[in-house]
Design a protein around this motif. Structure first.
Motif, PDB file in Angstrom:
ATOM      1  N   LEU A 220      42.691  43.608  38.830  1.00 52.25           N
ATOM      2  CA  LEU A 220      43.808  43.603  37.893  1.00 52.25           C
ATOM      3  C   LEU A 220      43.374  43.516  36.434  1.00 52.25           C
ATOM      4  CD1 LEU A 220      46.042  41.060  39.851  1.00 52.25           C
ATOM      5  CD2 LEU A 220      46.278  43.546  39.803  1.00 52.25           C
ATOM      6  N   GLN A 221      42.090  43.742  36.161  1.00 55.33           N
ATOM      7  CA  GLN A 221      41.600  43.551  34.803  1.00 55.33           C
ATOM      8  C   GLN A 221      42.191  44.542  33.804  1.00 55.33           C
ATOM      9  OE1 GLN A 221      37.473  44.713  34.146  1.00 55.33           O
ATOM     10  NE2 GLN A 221      37.406  45.612  36.211  1.00 55.33           N
ATOM     11  N   HIS A 222      42.686  45.705  34.275  1.00 56.29           N
ATOM     12  CA  HIS A 222      43.223  46.720  33.368  1.00 56.29           C
ATOM     13  C   HIS A 222      44.741  46.611  33.199  1.00 56.29           C
ATOM     14  CE1 HIS A 222      39.301  48.578  33.440  1.00 56.29           C
ATOM     15  NE2 HIS A 222      39.351  48.701  34.770  1.00 56.29           N
ATOM     16  N   HIS A 223      45.353  45.542  33.696  1.00 56.07           N
ATOM     17  CA  HIS A 223      46.804  45.398  33.630  1.00 56.07           C
ATOM     18  C   HIS A 223      47.277  44.711  32.355  1.00 56.07           C
ATOM     19  CE1 HIS A 223      47.654  45.918  38.223  1.00 56.07           C
ATOM     20  NE2 HIS A 223      46.844  46.839  37.736  1.00 56.07           N
ATOM     21  N   GLY A 224      46.360  44.313  31.503  1.00 57.78           N
ATOM     22  CA  GLY A 224      46.750  43.663  30.255  1.00 57.78           C
ATOM     23  C   GLY A 224      45.619  42.807  29.712  1.00 57.78           C
ATOM     24  N   THR A 225      45.794  42.353  28.479  1.00 65.40           N
ATOM     25  CA  THR A 225      44.750  41.550  27.831  1.00 65.40           C
ATOM     26  C   THR A 225      44.555  40.213  28.530  1.00 65.40           C
ATOM     27  OG1 THR A 225      46.419  40.718  26.286  1.00 65.40           O
ATOM     28  CG2 THR A 225      45.132  42.649  25.604  1.00 65.40           C
ATOM     29  N   GLN A 226      45.636  39.645  29.068  1.00 64.36           N
ATOM     30  CA  GLN A 226      45.518  38.363  29.764  1.00 64.36           C
ATOM     31  C   GLN A 226      44.642  38.496  31.005  1.00 64.36           C
ATOM     32  OE1 GLN A 226      49.256  36.424  30.651  1.00 64.36           O
ATOM     33  NE2 GLN A 226      48.392  35.379  32.440  1.00 64.36           N
ATOM     34  N   TYR A 227      44.857  39.557  31.780  1.00 63.34           N
ATOM     35  CA  TYR A 227      44.027  39.776  32.978  1.00 63.34           C
ATOM     36  C   TYR A 227      42.586  40.123  32.610  1.00 63.34           C
ATOM     37  CZ  TYR A 227      48.547  39.877  35.331  1.00 63.34           C
ATOM     38  OH  TYR A 227      49.793  39.549  35.802  1.00 63.34           O
ATOM     39  N   GLU A 228      42.438  40.832  31.518  1.00 67.50           N
ATOM     40  CA  GLU A 228      41.088  41.177  31.074  1.00 67.50           C
ATOM     41  C   GLU A 228      40.309  39.930  30.673  1.00 67.50           C
ATOM     42  OE1 GLU A 228      38.880  43.966  27.674  1.00 67.50           O
ATOM     43  OE2 GLU A 228      41.076  43.954  27.878  1.00 67.50           O
ATOM     44  N   ALA A 229      40.975  39.014  29.953  1.00 71.59           N
ATOM     45  CA  ALA A 229      40.316  37.768  29.556  1.00 71.59           C
ATOM     46  C   ALA A 229      39.971  36.914  30.773  1.00 71.59           C
ATOM     47  CB  ALA A 229      41.222  36.988  28.610  1.00 71.59           C
ATOM     48  N   GLN A 230      40.878  36.912  31.770  1.00 75.28           N
ATOM     49  CA  GLN A 230      40.603  36.140  32.969  1.00 75.28           C
ATOM     50  C   GLN A 230      39.429  36.733  33.745  1.00 75.28           C
ATOM     51  OE1 GLN A 230      44.000  35.443  35.419  1.00 75.28           O
ATOM     52  NE2 GLN A 230      42.809  34.559  37.111  1.00 75.28           N
ATOM     53  N   HIS A 231      39.365  38.060  33.812  1.00 73.36           N
ATOM     54  CA  HIS A 231      38.234  38.689  34.502  1.00 73.36           C
ATOM     55  C   HIS A 231      36.917  38.397  33.777  1.00 73.36           C
ATOM     56  CE1 HIS A 231      35.951  41.489  36.885  1.00 73.36           C
ATOM     57  NE2 HIS A 231      35.595  42.156  35.787  1.00 73.36           N
ATOM     58  N   ARG A 232      36.967  38.377  32.453  1.00 74.23           N
ATOM     59  CA  ARG A 232      35.759  38.045  31.697  1.00 74.23           C
ATOM     60  C   ARG A 232      35.316  36.618  31.995  1.00 74.23           C
ATOM     61  NH1 ARG A 232      37.765  38.225  26.948  1.00 74.23           N
ATOM     62  NH2 ARG A 232      37.828  40.502  26.891  1.00 74.23           N
ATOM     63  N   ARG A 233      36.285  35.701  32.076  1.00 73.41           N
ATOM     64  CA  ARG A 233      35.953  34.324  32.427  1.00 73.41           C
ATOM     65  C   ARG A 233      35.372  34.229  33.831  1.00 73.41           C
ATOM     66  NH1 ARG A 233      39.351  29.975  34.101  1.00 73.41           N
ATOM     67  NH2 ARG A 233      40.268  31.573  35.452  1.00 73.41           N
ATOM     68  N   ASP A 234      35.998  34.907  34.795  1.00 71.71           N
ATOM     69  CA  ASP A 234      35.500  34.875  36.179  1.00 71.71           C
ATOM     70  C   ASP A 234      34.107  35.494  36.293  1.00 71.71           C
ATOM     71  OD1 ASP A 234      37.827  33.659  36.953  1.00 71.71           O
ATOM     72  OD2 ASP A 234      38.812  35.512  37.605  1.00 71.71           O
ATOM     73  N   THR A 235      33.838  36.506  35.478  1.00 72.31           N
ATOM     74  CA  THR A 235      32.497  37.107  35.469  1.00 72.31           C
ATOM     75  C   THR A 235      31.465  36.106  34.960  1.00 72.31           C
ATOM     76  OG1 THR A 235      33.452  39.301  35.076  1.00 72.31           O
ATOM     77  CG2 THR A 235      31.109  39.023  34.611  1.00 72.31           C
ATOM     78  N   ASN A 236      31.789  35.428  33.863  1.00 66.21           N
ATOM     79  CA  ASN A 236      30.875  34.418  33.326  1.00 66.21           C
ATOM     80  C   ASN A 236      30.608  33.311  34.339  1.00 66.21           C
ATOM     81  OD1 ASN A 236      30.725  35.769  30.859  1.00 66.21           O
ATOM     82  ND2 ASN A 236      32.382  34.574  29.942  1.00 66.21           N
TER      83      ASN A 236
END
Length: 520
Positions: A220-236
């Motif tokens: 869901l990382q491409h569904h909005g900036t909020q999901y993108e930020a969460q995916h970045r956090r989960d990646t870290n």
């Protein structure tokens, strides 16, 4: 007759004037040294008097190299004293706290731990954490200063997950009642676990939770900036867990397993260079004595466009020293000169020492080591401690490497006219390292400071001359008669050879000719 007519006032005036002149020379020499890093008298004698006397100006090559370094440094700004996360940082609960229990000393400073808290908030939190109660608790836990409060908050987050189940903020689905807060496991593994095995067990639980969150947020990382930020956090979070698991394997002696995990992690996330996983890989490969793979990693990361580190520079020097160190002898090298391989090794050592001049004293055990901090300053004492703490054993394993380092490392400072401030192969050495290192390193450690400017001979000479003549002036003023007797005796002794020569000449030459010469 001339000596007998001199009064004590003359000696006071003579010594006082000498003290004043030497004092003025001392002040000028000190000012010139502070501004230009060299003695004015020495520079004039080398630049002007030595060629007149037939000497060879051997400083011209180094001057040309220095001028090139100055030109490069003028084109690029001086690198800022940026503090970096230590790639090989220890575990707080299993290592730092154990040191405190044994010695009663705190190995970490408040400034260092505060930087770690900021890193954790950056890597492990995002704006959507308030939608999930456990993440909201952990967001506060990372800002908490009290270690016990942080650990209690992590347990609270896990208990909340287990009792209520979890709601995925990505897909809004409710899951079964299980502990699914990866960041809580991370905190417990870092700070509560008292052994590496216990920390590894907690990190494995964190890995299961982190992989599930990562897969869900990836969809869901491409569904909005909020999901993108969460995916970045989960990646870290996932990268951090895998890296720490690899470090646990390395500490528990499973080095090959650690190397495999690090290689897989670098292939899976090639763009996450902020963790500097290649430095962990280099240390593990050196432990396996797999020098071919070490060289392959260096070929990729020891590039002019990439930021350098003590690990990169000194590992490159170690590999080149390994080819010649077992047969190197300073006596033989002074007789026959250095071979091409030996010259390459010496140049690599000089390059490494110029990048971080603090490391050799730790590798040569001229200075005691302490536990490395969680953050380091590149080219500073903190980086030197972090490097030597993990890599000293690798230098000892290579026969003759420390001997070669001992014989050649100080030659770096003879290559640069003003040690490390003008720059030779790297940017000019930053002047803010001492202040930053004092903030990062504990109070009981004596911080290594560079560049240390050694006072030139003429500054010491003029200082001694000024002090000596001032003392003579004071003694002559206080004890004029006694000092007058000493002065006359000294001058009589000083002119005794001249008087003897004059008497011999007078006895040889005719009296009439000598009378005419004295009149002239």
């Amino acid at each position: 007759m001339f000596l007998n007519t001199l009064t004590p006032k003359f000696y006071v005036a003579l010594t006082g004037t000498s003290s004043l002149i030497s004092g003025l020379i001392l002040i000028f020499e000190w000012w010139y040294f502070r501004k230009y890093g060299t003695s004015f008298i020495e520079q004039v004698s080398v630049s002007h008097l030595r060629p007149l006397l037939g000497g060879v100006d051997s400083s011209s090559p180094s001057n040309s190299n220095t001028s090139n370094g100055e030109a490069d440094s003028n084109r690029q700004s001086v690198s800022e004293c940026k503090v970096w996360r230590n790639p090989l940082n220890l575990f707080r609960g299993a290592e730092y706290n154990r040191y405190t229990w044994v010695t009663g000393r705190e190995p970490l400073t408040y400034y260092d731990m505060n930087l770690s808290a900021q890193d954790h908030q950056t890597f492990f939190t995002c704006d959507s954490d308030h939608l999930r109660p456990a993440d909201a608790i952990m967001q506060k836990a990372w800002r908490e200063r009290n270690p016990q409060a942080r650990i209690s908050a992590a347990h609270e987050a896990l208990e909340l997950e287990e009792s209520r189940g979890f709601i995925c903020t990505s897909c809004r689905r409710t899951g079964p009642g299980m502990k699914d807060c990866a960041t809580a496991y991370i905190l417990l593994a870092e700070e509560e676990a008292t052994t590496i095995m216990e920390a590894e067990r907690l990190f494995k639980q964190a890995l299961k939770a982190g992989e599930g969150c990562y897969r869900r947020s990836q969809q869901l990382q491409h569904h909005g900036t909020q999901y993108e930020a969460q995916h970045r956090r989960d990646t870290n979070v996932l990268v951090y867990i895998k890296r720490r698991l690899a470090m646990c394997s390395r500490k528990l002696g499973r080095t090959r397993e650690a190397v495999k995990m690090m290689r897989d992690l670098m292939k899976e996330f090639p763009l996450l260079s902020m963790f500097n996983i290649h430095e962990n890989l280099l240390e593990s490969l050196l432990e396996l004595q797999n020098y071919a793979d070490v060289q392959a990693v260096l070929a990729k990361y020891d590039d002019i466009s990439l930021p350098k580190s003590a690990t990169i520079c000194y590992t490159a020097a170690l590999l080149k020293a390994r080819a010649v160190s077992d047969k190197f002898s300073p006596e033989a090298a002074s007789r026959r000169g250095l071979s091409t391989a030996e010259m390459n090794a010496v140049e690599a050592i000089h390059r490494a020492v110029e990048f971080n001049p603090h490391v050799p004293k730790y590798l040569l055990e001229m200075k005691s080591l302490i536990l490395p901090p969680e953050h380091i300053l590149k080219r500073g004492d903190s980086e030197a401690i972090a490097y030597a703490f993990f890599h000293l054993q690798h230098w000892k394993r290579v026969e003759g490497a420390l001997n070669l380092l001992h014989c050649t490392w100080e030659g770096t400072f003879r290559m640069i006219p003003y040690p490390l401030e003008r720059g030779h192969l790297f940017y000019p050495y930053p002047i803010c390292t001492e202040t930053a290192d004092r903030e990062l390193l504990p109070m009981f450690h004596e911080v290594s400071v560079y560049p240390k400017k050694e006072l030139p001979f003429f500054i010491l000479f003029t200082a001694g001359l000024c002090s000596f003549t001032a003392m003579l002036a004071l003694l002559t003023y206080q004890f004029p008669e006694l000092m007058g007797v000493f002065a006359k005796a000294f001058l009589s002794t000083l002119f005794a050879p001249l008087n003897f020569i004059m008497e011999k000449v007078e006895s040889i030459l005719p009296s009439s000719l000598w009378h005419q010469l004295t009149r002239i």
